[in-house]
Design an enzyme around this catalytic site. Structure first.
Site, PDB file in Angstrom:
ATOM      1  N   HIS A 254      39.453 -58.733   9.640  1.00  0.00           N
ATOM      2  CA  HIS A 254      40.435 -58.396   8.598  1.00  0.00           C
ATOM      3  C   HIS A 254      41.450 -57.388   9.165  1.00  0.00           C
ATOM      4  O   HIS A 254      41.501 -56.223   8.770  1.00  0.00           O
ATOM      5  CB  HIS A 254      39.709 -57.809   7.398  1.00  0.00           C
ATOM      6  CG  HIS A 254      40.501 -57.787   6.128  1.00  0.00           C
ATOM      7  ND1 HIS A 254      41.819 -57.405   6.072  1.00  0.00           N
ATOM      8  CD2 HIS A 254      40.145 -58.088   4.864  1.00  0.00           C
ATOM      9  CE1 HIS A 254      42.236 -57.468   4.824  1.00  0.00           C
ATOM     10  NE2 HIS A 254      41.231 -57.890   4.059  1.00  0.00           N
TER      11      HIS A 254
ATOM     12  N   GLU B  18      44.635 -62.339   9.860  1.00  0.00           N
ATOM     13  CA  GLU B  18      43.180 -62.267   9.890  1.00  0.00           C
ATOM     14  C   GLU B  18      42.568 -63.569  10.394  1.00  0.00           C
ATOM     15  O   GLU B  18      42.401 -64.517   9.636  1.00  0.00           O
ATOM     16  CB  GLU B  18      42.659 -61.959   8.488  1.00  0.00           C
ATOM     17  CG  GLU B  18      43.367 -60.785   7.808  1.00  0.00           C
ATOM     18  CD  GLU B  18      43.046 -60.688   6.324  1.00  0.00           C
ATOM     19  OE1 GLU B  18      41.923 -61.080   5.930  1.00  0.00           O
ATOM     20  OE2 GLU B  18      43.910 -60.242   5.551  1.00  0.00           O
TER      21      GLU B  18
END
Length: 298
Positions: A160, A265
């Site tokens: 992330h 991500e």
């Protein structure tokens, strides 16, 4: 000294410059800073909790064994993004001197018990090994997921990553036209038609099964500021919370911070990955600086 071990974090430095380094919290094995010659490459909220009280807002949080919320059997009770980012990992040590490389590990014995217990029957046996490699102009994060159980189980994985940008209004992401996208705000799936992704409102998209040879480039005013390569990570989430979403997150500061960040991500999130007993899954994210714009055909 390339590796400095503190109470709650590890600092890995370049052998050629003390101003090039990466800082990793043992809580979540979260990268909270990556600097190249003193210039920060990642965005970290000024209100991020670095004391282990909640997952870090910014840097590179790790998402396992679920992305978002899932209604799949064995996943419906899990909170968003699972337990890797709110478990304290074990620092395993340095594995290579050139380029300097370190590893962290996580298994059921260290996992956040409350969250781990909600994954299937709370008894899946696993080992996660995170490898972090620092070069003068790049950062590679590699995950290995091993099923050490006597039964199969399923999972998602995601890096992330919060990349720092100068101004989101001037930022583009290239090489995604022609890719199939699920827009999590519109709840619609479509083919990306734009020659480059730009940002003028909240953006939350999953680009599915993007070919591995697609280089993702973050471009500001015609200059490449970040390149992102992927190995064995077919999906790419593109996220910016914009104004209203930022206001609603207590740990997102300053509220204007959305102008200075963009999440690219790489992950395995469109589908759940199944691992049989004894099997392992290995994948990497490589972020490196600059160079020319490379337009790749659809």
């Amino acid at each position: 000294m390339p590796v400095e071990i503190l109470d709650d974090q590890v600092i890995l430095s370049s052998e050629t410059s003390s101003k090039t380094f990466v800082k990793i919290l043992t809580y979540g094995a979260t990268v909270i800073s990556w600097q190249i010659e003193g210039t920060e490459q990642l965005w970290l909220s000024s209100a991020a909790k670095l004391d282990g009280s909640k997952p870090v807002r910014g840097g590179i949080p790790l998402v396992f064994p679920v992305f978002g919320k899932s209604n799949e059997p064995g996943f419906s009770e899990l909170p968003q993004h699972g337990f890797a980012r709110n478990s304290t990992w074990e620092f395993l040590g340095q594995t290579k001197e050139n380029p300097p490389t370190i590893q962290f590990g996580l298994g059921p014995e260290l996992a956040n018990k409350d969250v781990y217990s909600k994954w299937d029957n709370g008894d899946n046996d696993f080992t996660l090994i995170l490898t972090i490699e620092l070069k003068d102009d790049s950062l590679t994060t590699t995950i290995e997921v091993e099923n050490t159980d006597s039964k199969s189980w399923k999972f998602n994985w995601l890096f992330h990553t919060y990349l720092q940008v100068s101004d989101i209004d001037d930022t583009l992401v290239n090489n995604l036209p022609g890719q199939i996208c699920y827009d999590q705000l519109l709840k619609e799936t479509y083919e990306e038609k734009a020659p480059a992704v730009d940002f003028s409102q909240e953006t939350d998209r999953i680009y599915k099964k993007v070919p591995e040879d697609k280089l993702l480039q973050i471009i500001e005013l015609g200059k490449v500021v970040h390149n992102v390569e992927r190995k064995n990570l077919p999906d790419v989430v593109v996220w910016n919370p914009w104004i209203e979403k930022s206001k609603g997150m207590s740990d997102f500061e300053p509220k204007s911070g959305y102008q200075k960040m963009l999440c690219i991500e790489p992950g395995y999130v469109h589908e759940l990955k199944t691992l049989a007993p004894g099997e392992s899954f290995k994948a990497s994210q490589i972020i490196y600086k600059g160079s020319a714009i490379k337009l790749q055909a659809i």
